[in-house]
Structures are given as C-alpha cells and as structure tokens.
Scaffold this motif. Structure first.
Motif, PDB file in Angstrom:
ATOM      1  N   SER A 166      40.935  67.815 -14.323  1.00 23.74           N
ATOM      2  CA  SER A 166      40.273  69.027 -14.739  1.00 23.74           C
ATOM      3  C   SER A 166      39.173  68.476 -16.021  1.00 23.74           C
ATOM      4  O   SER A 166      39.412  67.404 -16.534  1.00 23.74           O
ATOM      5  N   TRP A 186      37.644  72.931 -12.421  1.00 21.24           N
ATOM      6  CA  TRP A 186      39.072  73.364 -11.966  1.00 21.24           C
ATOM      7  C   TRP A 186      39.780  72.223 -11.047  1.00 21.24           C
ATOM      8  O   TRP A 186      39.069  71.907  -9.972  1.00 21.24           O
ATOM      9  N   PRO A 187      40.907  71.967 -11.233  1.00 22.17           N
ATOM     10  CA  PRO A 187      41.644  70.672 -10.202  1.00 22.17           C
ATOM     11  C   PRO A 187      41.617  71.323  -8.776  1.00 22.17           C
ATOM     12  O   PRO A 187      42.018  72.274  -8.514  1.00 22.17           O
ATOM     13  N   GLN A 223      36.620  68.479  -7.831  1.00 22.88           N
ATOM     14  CA  GLN A 223      37.092  69.808  -8.670  1.00 22.88           C
ATOM     15  C   GLN A 223      36.203  70.946  -8.180  1.00 22.88           C
ATOM     16  O   GLN A 223      35.098  70.646  -7.455  1.00 22.88           O
TER      17      GLN A 223
END
Length: 205
Positions: A85, A55-56, A30
């Motif tokens: 996430s 955030w992925p 991430q």
C-alpha cells in the motif's frame, strides 16, 4: 486596450491500477484512487497538486517451514501473503503538446513529491511446531519520488475526461534488509474526470 484573461481551477478525481516494475518474483500491484487540483495557467500549461492512495492487491506464494520434532515431517508448507500500500503527495506539471485548440489534447506529465510505502508480509503455518528461516518482514519507507507519463484528455460540455499512463520511481530510502522484494516502482493506468470549480476573469495589461 487591456485583454481579458481567464484563470481556471479544476478538481480531478481519478481511479486506476498500477503494476510494479521493480520486483520480478512477486506481483506487488495496487488499485489507485486519487484527487488533484489543476490550475490552468495558459493554453498549453497546467499546475497540479496531487494526493493519491494505493490500495493493496494481495499476492500469495509458498515458503518452507522446518521442524525439529522427530514425530513430525521435517518440512511443511507456509503460505506467504504480501500486501503493498502507499500514500503520496506530489506537485505536478501538465504540458499540452498536441491539440491545444482542439477538444482532444495530448499532454506530457511530470510530478515530484513524497511517498509513504508499506509492504505488509504475513505467514500462515503451524507456528507452534515449525519455524521459517529468514522470513520476509513487513517493510515501510517514506521518501522522495518522481514520475512522468502521457495523458489523453477529451473536452466535454460539462467537464473533461482524461486517461493517463505514468511511471514512478520507488521512494528514496534503503532497500529492505533481508527481504526477497524491493520497494515498488509503479506503472500506473488511470482514468479521471475534470470538474471546473473556479473561473476568474481579469484584465491583462
């Protein structure tokens, strides 16, 4: 005679990258963005409130899909995409262990809080003619976690620059059922800037 004592509050935005340590078969990484409030309680200790968003960074792999239609190949490729996430809020402690009277400081960090983690799974294949046996499913969990690490901080004329390396536990909760992955235990590398937003001086008896 009473001596003056300064109480300081800093706002500290940061960005970084985290690598999952809990899954060997998948790369569940991430990008981090966070903001924290730091309350300086003395020359060697600060109390921290931290809000972080992960955030992925999507990873892809291949599975097999099967068909019972005799006019089609029995097997076909199915592309699997996994996007992790997370959102967390934690209470932390910054203990300065070296450089208390210097511009360069080394600190130990300890945090504990609550984390929401989601690992989204999607497949791309011919769903009209093929099926996947025991496919991975999107998993969600909300639970308690703890983290710790090291931080280097450099005092500047108008603020403080810092770099962190931390390790966190997965959020507490059940292991995802019928999945080829576990919830994430991140190794994070962050960089941030500390901005003084409040300074009060009062008399210490």
């Amino acid at each position: 005679m009473a001596a003056p004592c300064a109480a300081q509050m800093f706002i500290e935005p940061a960005i970084g990258y985290q690598i999952d340590l809990n899954n060997k078969q998948h790369s569940l990484n991430q990008i981090n963005s966070s903001v924290q409030l730091s309350f300086k309680k003395g020359n060697w200790y600060e109390f921290i409130l931290l809000l972080q968003k992960g955030w992925p960074v999507a990873s892809s792999s291949n599975d097999s899909s099967f068909s019972l239609n005799p006019s089609l190949p029995a097997y076909a490729n199915a592309q699997k995409k996994i996007s992790p996430s997370a959102v967390s809020f934690s209470i932390g402690n910054r203990f300065i262990v070296a450089g208390i009277r210097s511009k360069d400081k080394l600190s130990i960090l300890f945090n504990a809080g609550i984390m929401y983690q989601k690992i989204k799974v999607s497949y791309q294949y011919d769903k009209g003619n093929y099926t996947i046996l025991n496919p991975d499913q999107t998993q969600k969990v909300t639970g308690i976690f703890v983290s710790g690490g090291l931080e280097y901080m450099r005092l500047l004329k108008t603020g403080r620059l810092f770099f962190q390396a931390t390790v966190a536990s997965p959020p507490s909760g059940k292991t995802p059922p019928y999945s080829s992955f576990n919830f994430i235990a991140p190794l994070s590398f962050n960089a941030g800037y500390s901005i003084l937003v409040k300074k009060q001086r009062h008399e210490k008896k």
